[in-house]
Design an enzyme around this catalytic site. Structure first.
Site, PDB file in Angstrom:
ATOM      1  N   ASP A  71       0.816  -1.209   0.000  1.00 30.98           N
ATOM      2  CA  ASP A  71       0.000   0.000   0.000  1.00 30.98           C
ATOM      3  C   ASP A  71       0.855   1.267   0.000  1.00 30.98           C
ATOM      4  OD1 ASP A  71      -2.315  -1.504  -0.039  1.00 30.98           O
ATOM      5  OD2 ASP A  71      -2.646  -1.362   2.122  1.00 30.98           O
ATOM      6  N   GLY A  72       1.983   1.235   0.676  1.00 32.73           N
ATOM      7  CA  GLY A  72       2.870   2.398   0.697  1.00 32.73           C
ATOM      8  C   GLY A  72       3.409   2.721  -0.683  1.00 32.73           C
TER       9      GLY A  72
END
Length: 140
Positions: A71-72
């Site tokens: 997700d980062g």
């Protein structure tokens, strides 16, 4: 929607990411797509048919960006790509997968659905914040 040009973005020198990128390259090549590889991962592939680009160039030239990572990584790419008319999807190679929702074991099947326009589009917005301390900008 027809995706003719697809940008691939991923975590450099990460074996699981490279495995997914290889599957993506093979699948997109069979579909006749032009493939743009983000410059940070160019060293992972020795294929002269792949065009090396910055994130900004992918945003300008591609209709679809596929981010392979967590997700980062998705948030970092989306921050840059938000200014362009491009769809962004993610292959989950991280821990949570709230934003990167394609299972790496199911890439081909999911791409079939995406290219058949059997998908659910979500519009997202980007917040921008500035921190002022004693009338001085400290960060953006």
């Amino acid at each position: 929607m027809r995706y003719n040009t697809v940008g691939l973005i991923g975590k450099p020198s990460h074996s699981a990411t490279n495995t997914s990128l290889i599957v993506l390259i093979e699948t997109l090549t069979k579909r006749g797509c032009t493939i743009l590889i983000e410059s940070r991962i160019k060293g992972s592939f020795d294929d002269s048919s792949l065009k090396i680009c910055t994130l900004e160039e992918i945003g300008q030239q591609a209709e679809l960006a596929i981010v392979v990572g967590g997700d980062g990584y998705m948030l970092g790419a989306a921050r840059v790509l938000a200014g362009f008319p491009i769809d962004v999807i993610g292959v989950n190679r991280g821990n949570l997968g709230f934003l990167t929702d394609i299972d790496p074991e199911d890439i081909v099947k999911q791409l079939d659905h995406i290219f058949a326009n059997e998908l659910h589009r979500e519009e997202r917005f980007l917040l921008e914040a500035k921190v002022h301390r004693k009338n001085t900008l400290t960060s953006t």
